[in-house]
Design a protein around this motif. Structure first.
Motif, PDB file in Angstrom:
ATOM      1  N   PHE A   1       0.283 -10.258  -4.520  1.00 46.83           N
ATOM      2  CA  PHE A   1      -0.809  -9.403  -4.612  1.00 46.83           C
ATOM      3  C   PHE A   1      -0.274  -8.038  -4.270  1.00 46.83           C
ATOM      4  CE2 PHE A   1      -3.843  -6.974  -1.839  1.00 46.83           C
ATOM      5  CZ  PHE A   1      -5.060  -6.683  -2.622  1.00 46.83           C
ATOM      6  N   SER A   2       0.464  -7.927  -3.320  1.00 49.28           N
ATOM      7  CA  SER A   2       0.819  -6.487  -2.903  1.00 49.28           C
ATOM      8  C   SER A   2       1.670  -5.683  -4.279  1.00 49.28           C
ATOM      9  CB  SER A   2       2.159  -6.450  -1.872  1.00 49.28           C
ATOM     10  OG  SER A   2       1.360  -6.714  -0.602  1.00 49.28           O
ATOM     11  N   LEU A   3       2.523  -6.627  -4.870  1.00 49.43           N
ATOM     12  CA  LEU A   3       2.987  -6.106  -6.030  1.00 49.43           C
ATOM     13  C   LEU A   3       1.990  -5.462  -6.932  1.00 49.43           C
ATOM     14  CD1 LEU A   3       5.958  -8.361  -6.474  1.00 49.43           C
ATOM     15  CD2 LEU A   3       6.006  -6.121  -5.972  1.00 49.43           C
ATOM     16  N   SER A   4       1.007  -6.424  -7.441  1.00 50.65           N
ATOM     17  CA  SER A   4      -0.293  -6.014  -8.168  1.00 50.65           C
ATOM     18  C   SER A   4      -1.099  -4.731  -7.811  1.00 50.65           C
ATOM     19  CB  SER A   4      -1.194  -7.270  -8.220  1.00 50.65           C
ATOM     20  OG  SER A   4      -2.057  -7.259  -7.198  1.00 50.65           O
ATOM     21  N   GLN A   5      -0.756  -4.491  -6.654  1.00 54.17           N
ATOM     22  CA  GLN A   5      -1.674  -3.244  -6.280  1.00 54.17           C
ATOM     23  C   GLN A   5      -0.715  -1.880  -6.303  1.00 54.17           C
ATOM     24  OE1 GLN A   5      -4.670  -3.654  -4.889  1.00 54.17           O
ATOM     25  NE2 GLN A   5      -4.181  -5.489  -6.033  1.00 54.17           N
ATOM     26  N   MET A   6       0.335  -1.854  -6.703  1.00 57.47           N
ATOM     27  CA  MET A   6       1.309  -0.711  -6.958  1.00 57.47           C
ATOM     28  C   MET A   6       1.080  -0.142  -8.364  1.00 57.47           C
ATOM     29  SD  MET A   6       4.898  -1.629  -4.928  1.00 57.47           S
ATOM     30  CE  MET A   6       4.683  -2.189  -3.219  1.00 57.47           C
ATOM     31  N   ARG A   7       0.779  -1.109  -9.402  1.00 53.53           N
ATOM     32  CA  ARG A   7       0.307  -0.259 -10.589  1.00 53.53           C
ATOM     33  C   ARG A   7       1.827   0.092 -11.161  1.00 53.53           C
ATOM     34  NH1 ARG A   7      -4.651  -1.789 -12.707  1.00 53.53           N
ATOM     35  NH2 ARG A   7      -6.069  -1.992 -10.972  1.00 53.53           N
ATOM     36  N   ASP A   8       2.775  -0.497 -11.050  1.00 53.33           N
ATOM     37  CA  ASP A   8       3.966  -0.054 -11.587  1.00 53.33           C
ATOM     38  C   ASP A   8       4.334  -1.017 -12.658  1.00 53.33           C
ATOM     39  OD1 ASP A   8       7.019  -0.463 -11.620  1.00 53.33           O
ATOM     40  OD2 ASP A   8       7.004   1.255 -10.644  1.00 53.33           O
ATOM     41  N   PRO A   9       4.740  -0.751 -13.853  1.00 55.94           N
ATOM     42  CA  PRO A   9       4.961  -1.518 -14.983  1.00 55.94           C
ATOM     43  C   PRO A   9       6.033  -2.534 -14.665  1.00 55.94           C
ATOM     44  CG  PRO A   9       5.082   1.029 -15.782  1.00 55.94           C
ATOM     45  CD  PRO A   9       4.849   0.911 -14.136  1.00 55.94           C
ATOM     46  N   ASP A  10       6.992  -2.039 -14.058  1.00 48.96           N
ATOM     47  CA  ASP A  10       8.203  -3.148 -13.593  1.00 48.96           C
ATOM     48  C   ASP A  10       7.582  -4.238 -12.760  1.00 48.96           C
ATOM     49  OD1 ASP A  10      10.306  -1.503 -14.598  1.00 48.96           O
ATOM     50  OD2 ASP A  10      10.772  -0.465 -12.635  1.00 48.96           O
TER      51      ASP A  10
ATOM     52  N   GLN B   1       0.728  -1.187   0.096  1.00 47.44           N
ATOM     53  CA  GLN B   1      -0.051  -0.020   0.085  1.00 47.44           C
ATOM     54  C   GLN B   1       0.789   1.299   0.095  1.00 47.44           C
ATOM     55  OE1 GLN B   1      -3.353  -0.476  -0.504  1.00 47.44           O
ATOM     56  NE2 GLN B   1      -2.786  -2.317  -0.631  1.00 47.44           N
ATOM     57  N   GLY B   2       2.134   1.221   0.223  1.00 49.57           N
ATOM     58  CA  GLY B   2       3.130   2.100   0.298  1.00 49.57           C
ATOM     59  C   GLY B   2       3.113   2.877  -1.100  1.00 49.57           C
ATOM     60  N   HIS B   3       3.295   1.950  -2.081  1.00 51.58           N
ATOM     61  CA  HIS B   3       3.495   2.425  -3.535  1.00 51.58           C
ATOM     62  C   HIS B   3       4.719   3.057  -3.655  1.00 51.58           C
ATOM     63  CE1 HIS B   3      -0.926   1.644  -4.590  1.00 51.58           C
ATOM     64  NE2 HIS B   3      -1.182   1.979  -3.356  1.00 51.58           N
ATOM     65  N   SER B   4       5.819   2.776  -3.172  1.00 53.48           N
ATOM     66  CA  SER B   4       7.049   3.313  -3.478  1.00 53.48           C
ATOM     67  C   SER B   4       8.088   2.247  -4.247  1.00 53.48           C
ATOM     68  CB  SER B   4       7.780   3.513  -2.063  1.00 53.48           C
ATOM     69  OG  SER B   4       8.371   2.446  -1.440  1.00 53.48           O
ATOM     70  N   ALA B   5       8.883   2.903  -4.864  1.00 52.55           N
ATOM     71  CA  ALA B   5       9.814   2.030  -5.676  1.00 52.55           C
ATOM     72  C   ALA B   5      10.650   1.247  -4.991  1.00 52.55           C
ATOM     73  CB  ALA B   5      10.681   2.792  -6.634  1.00 52.55           C
ATOM     74  N   GLN B   6      10.958   1.609  -3.839  1.00 51.29           N
ATOM     75  CA  GLN B   6      11.806   0.868  -2.753  1.00 51.29           C
ATOM     76  C   GLN B   6      11.297  -0.300  -2.312  1.00 51.29           C
ATOM     77  OE1 GLN B   6      13.013   3.242   0.657  1.00 51.29           O
ATOM     78  NE2 GLN B   6      15.027   1.844   0.927  1.00 51.29           N
ATOM     79  N   ASN B   7       9.903  -0.240  -1.933  1.00 57.45           N
ATOM     80  CA  ASN B   7       9.002  -1.152  -1.477  1.00 57.45           C
ATOM     81  C   ASN B   7       8.840  -2.313  -2.543  1.00 57.45           C
ATOM     82  OD1 ASN B   7       8.987  -0.141   1.154  1.00 57.45           O
ATOM     83  ND2 ASN B   7       6.640   0.580   0.737  1.00 57.45           N
TER      84      ASN B   7
END
Length: 535
Positions: free
Chosen positions: A420-429, A392-398
């Motif tokens: 699941f947590s990675l899917s919540q960040m909406r990051d292309p990586d 939920q922190g949505h940081s690149a570091q996390n």
């Protein structure tokens, strides 16, 4: 080429027919604003909802494994229940939980006052119409006009059933104006109600309102207000009566809050004495004292909250102390929360500390969460919470940490939480990482399927997803891909399902594609089904 293709397509076309609309239900009235006395219950409910949503997602994903065993048309009817999985994309909204610090809100009133007059109940009463009018004005925030209307009711109909409580509502309206002269008028009204109508239904709220009025006047130097506030606050040291679980109108709490704002040196010793008590009678006072202390930054604030979090015999007091440390947000608070994580054996307290740390913006709080997520001696449940809040922190570091953590984990449950947590960040990586995981044949098939599902939910490009279908030979992965396509709304997803339904050499996969086309409202899907029927 097809085994009874027209029948499969016909079943799907039938499933496309719109269901009869559900009967309308009357709207539920909005809940009253949450205040300090109920904020912690609201927090607990939202955290429980997040946990339930995650369990719901896991259960539905697990049910997908049953798709591979379905054969024949009898299995297709069971697939309709899976259409509800489209709602899983709503799990993305869990990201809003990162804003739970707003629960602290504006708690200028430490006790919860009755601020919404009940609907009129005596239509034959001569004051009924005046009460209705005054109630509308108050509910509309027109406090000066509402005060005038309630005053008119008291003057014109002194024997009305509405009159005893009209004193309170007029005083409440005057208090809400924020005018010093109106505070004094409200004080007079509340004293009159107590003398003349001791059995009025608003008497409990009136005592709390009077304490807040006196506190407001005390801040302006009013001698009676100062004296009353000190006296009522001091009574919390040795209360003569027990608060009940629903006692949200305690004037001592209002007085303590007012005293803390104007004279912290006088209030803090009283609050510390309240928190030092261990008798059952003081539980409600201790719960509310924790909140009040958190609202005033002093050199002692973090230490007092940490002491309550560690040593209070009441579970709710301990949990609230942990939560309010997150609202203090200082480096000292971070240290206190870290010490709770390291020393507490209470898993629920640990989970609250993890949530509290997730609400504090800063490198150190994030590092503590990451360290705990990797802590093999901690319980899987607590580590799952840390992984969830990192997501939920949505940081690149996390994100980078979680991607690396996955390979070091041995627990499937923890791995699922990372996915699941990675899917919540909406990051292309993260999307690329999930697709790589889905295609990694060294990974367990269930992890690959979950990675594929969440990659689809986070909006990974359809050409990438379609390419996987063409490259893989694993039937389970193809079934999962068909489902993933069915949950997307782009035209390319329908195109891929049509292509599979018409041309895939595997009859079972064709049937599953046909079924999901039957759930689509795209006119091309309907036409494709008709084409299959007419072959």
């Amino acid at each position: 080429m097809f085994a009874m293709p027209w029948l499969v397509a016909a079943v799907s076309l039938t499933l496309q027919q719109p269901a009869a609309p559900a009967p309308a239900t009357p709207p539920t009235p909005a809940a009253a604003p949450t205040r300090a006395a109920r904020v912690h219950r609201g927090l607990g409910a939202q955290l429980e909802a997040a946990s339930a949503a995650l369990q719901f997602a896991q259960a539905d994903l697990a049910s997908l494994t049953g798709l591979s065993g379905m054969s024949g048309l009898s299995g297709l009817t069971g697939l309709s229940a899976l259409s509800g999985l489209s709602s899983l994309e709503g799990l993305n909204s869990l990201g809003s939980l990162a804003g739970l610090e707003s629960l602290a809100g504006d708690f200028s009133d430490a006790a919860e006052l009755a601020g919404d007059p009940p609907p009129a109940w005596a239509d034959q009463d001569p004051g009924d119409s005046l009460y209705r009018s005054a109630r509308r004005l108050l509910n509309g925030g027109r406090y000066d006009d509402a005060a005038t209307a309630f005053a008119d009711l008291i003057k014109r109909y002194p024997r009305s059933n509405y009159t005893p409580d009209a004193y309170y509502w007029q005083a409440f309206a005057l208090y809400k104006t924020g005018d010093a002269a109106n505070y004094r008028a409200a004080r007079t009204l509340l004293k009159s109600q107590k003398k003349n109508f001791p059995r009025a239904s608003t008497r409990g709220d009136a005592d709390a309102l009077l304490a807040q009025v006196q506190g407001a006047l005390a801040k302006q130097g009013d001698p009676e207000g100062v004296s009353s506030t000190h006296d009522v606050a001091d009574s919390a040291r040795h209360p003569q009566s027990c608060s009940t679980s629903d006692d949200d109108d305690d004037p001592r709490i209002a007085a303590l809050n007012a005293l803390l704002q104007m004279d912290a040196e006088s209030a803090m010793p009283i609050l510390k004495q309240v928190l030092a008590r261990r008798d059952a009678c003081s539980v409600q006072l201790r719960r509310k004292a924790v909140f009040i202390i958190s609202q005033k930054r002093t050199a002692e604030t973090e230490d007092i909250l940490l002491s309550a979090a560690r040593g209070d015999p009441d579970q709710e007091v301990r949990e609230q102390a942990v939560f309010w440390l997150s609202q203090v947000g200082s480096e000292k608070a971070v240290t206190a929360l870290d010490s709770i994580l390291q020393s507490s054996s209470d898993e629920e307290i640990q989970k609250k500390a993890l949530f509290a740390l997730s609400q504090i913006r800063g490198d150190r709080a994030g590092q503590i969460l990451r360290d705990f997520a990797e802590k093999s001696s901690a319980s899987d449940d607590a580590r799952e919470q840390a992984i969830f809040w990192l997501g939920q922190g949505h940081s690149a570091q996390n994100a980078a940490f979680l991607r690396g953590l996955y390979a070091r984990l041995t627990s499937d449950d923890l791995k699922e939480k990372v996915i699941f947590s990675l899917s919540q960040m909406r990051d292309p990586d993260n999307g690329r990482w999930l697709l790589d995981l889905a295609q990694n044949e060294r990974e367990p098939i269930e992890m690959r399927k979950k990675a594929l599902f969440w990659a689809g939910q986070m909006g990974t490009s359809l050409p990438d997803l379609a390419g996987i279908y063409d490259r893989t030979t694993n039937e389970e992965m193809k079934e999962q891909l068909i489902f993933v396509y069915s949950q997307r709304h782009e035209s390319e997803a329908v195109d891929k399902l049509i292509d599979i339904a018409k041309h895939d050499p595997n009859a079972e996969l064709r049937k599953k594609a046909v079924f999901w086309l039957g759930q689509s409202h795209d006119p091309r899907a309907r036409q494709a089904l008709l084409d299959i029927i007419n072959q």
